[in-house]
Write an enzyme that holds these catalytic residues in place. Structure first.
Site, PDB file in Angstrom:
ATOM      1  N   HIS A 214      46.667  29.161  30.888  1.00  0.00           N
ATOM      2  CA  HIS A 214      46.059  29.358  29.574  1.00  0.00           C
ATOM      3  C   HIS A 214      46.226  30.773  29.056  1.00  0.00           C
ATOM      4  O   HIS A 214      46.237  30.993  27.850  1.00  0.00           O
ATOM      5  CB  HIS A 214      44.607  28.872  29.584  1.00  0.00           C
ATOM      6  CG  HIS A 214      44.598  27.392  29.521  1.00  0.00           C
ATOM      7  ND1 HIS A 214      44.915  26.715  28.371  1.00  0.00           N
ATOM      8  CD2 HIS A 214      44.474  26.457  30.477  1.00  0.00           C
ATOM      9  CE1 HIS A 214      44.922  25.432  28.617  1.00  0.00           C
ATOM     10  NE2 HIS A 214      44.653  25.245  29.891  1.00  0.00           N
ATOM     11  N   GLU A 442      50.918  13.090  29.264  1.00  0.00           N
ATOM     12  CA  GLU A 442      50.728  14.239  30.149  1.00  0.00           C
ATOM     13  C   GLU A 442      50.695  13.831  31.623  1.00  0.00           C
ATOM     14  O   GLU A 442      50.660  14.694  32.492  1.00  0.00           O
ATOM     15  CB  GLU A 442      49.416  14.949  29.812  1.00  0.00           C
ATOM     16  CG  GLU A 442      49.386  15.470  28.397  1.00  0.00           C
ATOM     17  CD  GLU A 442      48.121  16.213  28.106  1.00  0.00           C
ATOM     18  OE1 GLU A 442      48.124  17.439  28.161  1.00  0.00           O
ATOM     19  OE2 GLU A 442      47.107  15.537  27.825  1.00  0.00           O
ATOM     20  N   ASP A 466      51.147  19.755  31.336  1.00  0.00           N
ATOM     21  CA  ASP A 466      50.480  18.890  32.314  1.00  0.00           C
ATOM     22  C   ASP A 466      51.448  17.868  32.897  1.00  0.00           C
ATOM     23  O   ASP A 466      51.339  17.523  34.074  1.00  0.00           O
ATOM     24  CB  ASP A 466      49.279  18.192  31.662  1.00  0.00           C
ATOM     25  CG  ASP A 466      48.045  19.082  31.705  1.00  0.00           C
ATOM     26  OD1 ASP A 466      47.791  19.688  32.761  1.00  0.00           O
ATOM     27  OD2 ASP A 466      47.358  19.200  30.672  1.00  0.00           O
ATOM     28  N   CYS A 513      54.749  18.936  22.500  1.00  0.00           N
ATOM     29  CA  CYS A 513      53.860  20.026  22.095  1.00  0.00           C
ATOM     30  C   CYS A 513      53.524  20.932  23.271  1.00  0.00           C
ATOM     31  O   CYS A 513      52.737  21.853  23.137  1.00  0.00           O
ATOM     32  CB  CYS A 513      52.583  19.488  21.460  1.00  0.00           C
ATOM     33  SG  CYS A 513      51.577  18.527  22.596  1.00  0.00           S
TER      34      CYS A 513
HETATM   35  C1  PEP Z   1      50.257  20.202  27.720  1.00  0.00           C
HETATM   36  O1  PEP Z   1      49.675  19.833  28.745  1.00  0.00           O
HETATM   37  O2  PEP Z   1      51.502  20.366  27.644  1.00  0.00           O
HETATM   38  C2  PEP Z   1      49.482  20.472  26.506  1.00  0.00           C
HETATM   39  C3  PEP Z   1      50.095  20.716  25.366  1.00  0.00           C
HETATM   40  O3  PEP Z   1      48.125  20.513  26.631  1.00  0.00           O
HETATM   41  P1  PEP Z   1      47.335  21.792  27.251  1.00  0.00           P
HETATM   42  O4  PEP Z   1      48.360  22.857  27.520  1.00  0.00           O
HETATM   43  O5  PEP Z   1      46.333  22.203  26.243  1.00  0.00           O
HETATM   44  O6  PEP Z   1      46.744  21.213  28.478  1.00  0.00           O
HETATM   45 MG    MG Z   2      47.570  19.248  28.634  1.00  0.00          MG
END
Ligand code: PEP
Ligand code: MG
Length: 581
Positions: A214, A442, A466, A513
């Site tokens: 993150h 995911e 993920d 994404c």
């Molecule tokens: C992902 O898992 O690629 C995603 C876009 O969600 P996050 O990164 O918020 O878990």
């Molecule tokens: Mg994710």
């Protein structure tokens, strides 16, 4: 041939003797370079400031003068209370203000001071007395349970600040030097990073973290260069002038003011309005690939290159609005937050993801039971099993905000594993009048059943962060496993290809994404696989747009074929890069 991942830091080198453009003037010392993983592009220069950890108590010495120790205790608590009160008055965020005000009251609580004095009278020095008093009050909060118990973390923060003040140690948490700086830390929790101000923080350097952690995602969202898994970061002195390169992963320490100024000048030119181009994403022969933004709040639309250059928002991570909250956000508050984003995108698509709570994004107000293995537990859409009320309120709020916004509100659920989960989510969303309903892919099971999912919903959005984590059973926060988490992994690309094919057969959009979409060369591979939309942080958009515009669809398809056939991520990247050259 074995696959090798990117270097994960720990290297420290002296720069060669010449040229000496970066030499710290006068001292004769050469800048030193520490390396990690570059996870958010751009270069920035500024003084480094470390995020201090909680203070460690020294062994208690012989009892000191009680009057002096009592005075130290009283002064520390009063300083902390005053500081937190000033921060509460300065912050623009109502949720942060409420927490800071409550903490200020805790620090100024006469009962806490009395307990600390009592501990001094029993023979403890000031720092230990504060620790004991806070520990005592902490136990009382925990014993009360529920909402009160949640405040124990706030009291821990007060304790850390007061003990640090007595011991003359730096204030724990994100530093506040009063001028722009490069934030250096061991690691950053989402709660640390959520409130970072891009006007003050120039770049991030952390010892831990991986490419999809993150820290990396937030840095990209804020357009901040970032280097993670940088073991040498621990040795960067507070105040040292550094240059951070978020692409190469290099951090030059001890550069001259002139070298830093040159980096600042170039960064300013790169961020000039319109510097990255605009209009819909296209390959050289006009094949459309929608270029969209990943955001955590309306603030991200103001901070980055933003709305003018993108075709919409491909991922609005709504949970970022609610990190660190003690109470569930009200319906009205949510309507306001969603409206702020939708209103900034008239006539364009905004994909709102419902709360993705759990695991690395804990939301205390959900009060989910503790789990031994949260990454495999009740997270994402699964939280709706235990707290359907929270999902219902959110969908109500999204529907209310969408109604009059003028934007196209799309809604999707995270961490969906089965067609049944997809159907249940779609029903709840459509019952509220939401017309474009999708799910994220995911977990590998969702990719394997992409066709079945698309029979239930209108679109898929692939979360490669993920999907990589679960396909390779490798924690996405783990810097040492960066090679497994590399989005060029051919097996991950195969899962993406399955989704793209299912989308083409069903005539429904399938986008990416996750952070894979932000890599310009990989974007050509994804377009070649049949992905129709790429969503990324604003800072990555110009590079992806430019690379797509240089390749025909046939070239992208050839890149995809070669990457799928490659032995490992390094090979896949090298083959496609060689063709690009
Ligand atoms: C992902 O898992 O690629 C995603 C876009 O969600 P996050 O990164 O918020 O878990
Ligand atoms: Mg994710």
């Amino acid at each position: 041939m074995p696959e090798t991942g990117p270097a994960t830091g720990g290297e420290r080198t002296r720069e060669p003797e010449a040229p000496d453009a970066g030499r710290a003037s006068g001292s004769g010392a050469l800048p030193e370079t520490v390396r990690g993983l570059g996870v958010s592009p751009g270069r920035a220069a500024g003084p480094a400031h470390r995020m201090a950890g909680p203070p460690v108590l020294p062994p208690p010495g012989p009892p000191g003068d009680p009057a002096r120790e009592t005075a130290l205790v009283a002064r520390a608590l009063s300083e902390v209370a005053g500081h937190l009160e000033r921060r509460a008055a300065e912050t623009a965020r109502p949720d942060a203000r409420a927490i800071l005000e409550a903490q200020s009251l805790m620090a100024g609580d006469p009962a806490l001071l009395e307990s600390a004095k009592e501990a001094v009278r029993s023979g403890l020095p000031a720092a230990h007395a504060l620790d004991a008093a806070c520990g005592h009050h902490r136990d009382a909060l925990l014993a009360a349970g529920g909402y009160i118990a949640d405040r124990a973390g706030d009291l821990d923060d007060v304790r850390n600040r007061a003990v640090a003040a007595v011991l003359g140690l730096p204030v724990p948490g994100v530093p506040e030097p009063g001028h722009p700086f490069v934030l250096v830390a061991g690691d950053l929790a989402p709660a640390d990073t959520a409130g970072l101000d891009p006007a003050t923080v120039l770049a991030l350097v952390t010892e831990k973290g991986g490419p999809t952690s993150h820290t990396a995602i937030l840095a990209r969202a804020l357009g901040l260069p970032a280097v993670v898994a940088c073991r040498g970061a621990g040795d960067i002195a507070d105040g040292a002038l550094v240059v951070v390169d978020g692409e190469s992963g290099e951090v030059e320490v001890g550069v001259t003011e002139e070298a830093a100024e040159e980096v600042r000048r170039r960064a300013a030119a790169r961020h000039a309005p319109g510097a990255g181009g605009s209009g819909p994403g296209r390959t050289a022969d006009g094949h459309p690939v929608a270029l969209l933004l990943n955001i955590g709040s309306a603030r991200d639309l103001r901070a980055g290159a933003g709305p003018a250059e993108a075709e919409g928002v491909g991922l609005f991570r709504t949970e970022f609005l609610f990190l660190g909250r003690r109470d569930a956000p009200s319906f009205e508050e949510q309507v306001a937050a969603y409206t702020a984003v939708l209103a900034a995108m008239p006539g364009r698509r905004v994909v709102l993801r419902t709360l993705d709570a759990g695991s690395d994004k804990p939301l205390p107000f959900l009060r989910l039971p503790a789990e031994a293995n949260p990454a495999l537990g009740v997270r994402g859409v699964r939280t709706g099993r235990l707290r359907p009320d929270v999902l219902d309120t959110q969908l109500d709020a999204i529907a209310a905000a969408a109604g009059e916004s003028g934007a196209e509100a799309w809604v999707m659920a995270p961490m969906v594993g089965t067609a049944r989960e997809a159907a249940a989510f779609a029903r709840r969303a459509r019952d509220r009048g939401l017309r474009r309903v999708g799910v994220m892919v995911e977990v590998p099971a969702a990719a394997l059943h992409a066709r079945r999912l698309l029979a239930e919903v209108d679109f898929l959005s692939i979360g490669t962060n993920d999907l990589g984590q679960y396909a390779f059973a490798a924690d996405r926060q783990h810097g040492e496993l960066a090679d497994l988490l590399d989005p060029w992994q051919p097996a991950l690309l195969h899962l993406i290809a399955m989704c793209a094919r299912a989308g083409q057969e069903a005539g429904k959009p399938v986008g990416v994404c996750g952070e894979a979409a932000a890599d310009p060369l990989l974007a050509t591979v994804l377009a070649g696989l049949g992905i129709g939309g790429l969503s990324m942080a604003a800072a990555s958009l110009p590079g992806v747009r430019a690379e797509l515009a240089r390749r025909t669809l046939a070239e992208c398809q050839e890149n995809a074929r070669l990457a799928l056939a490659a032995e490992g991520p390094g090979e896949a990247r090298a083959i496609v890069a060689a063709r690009a050259r």
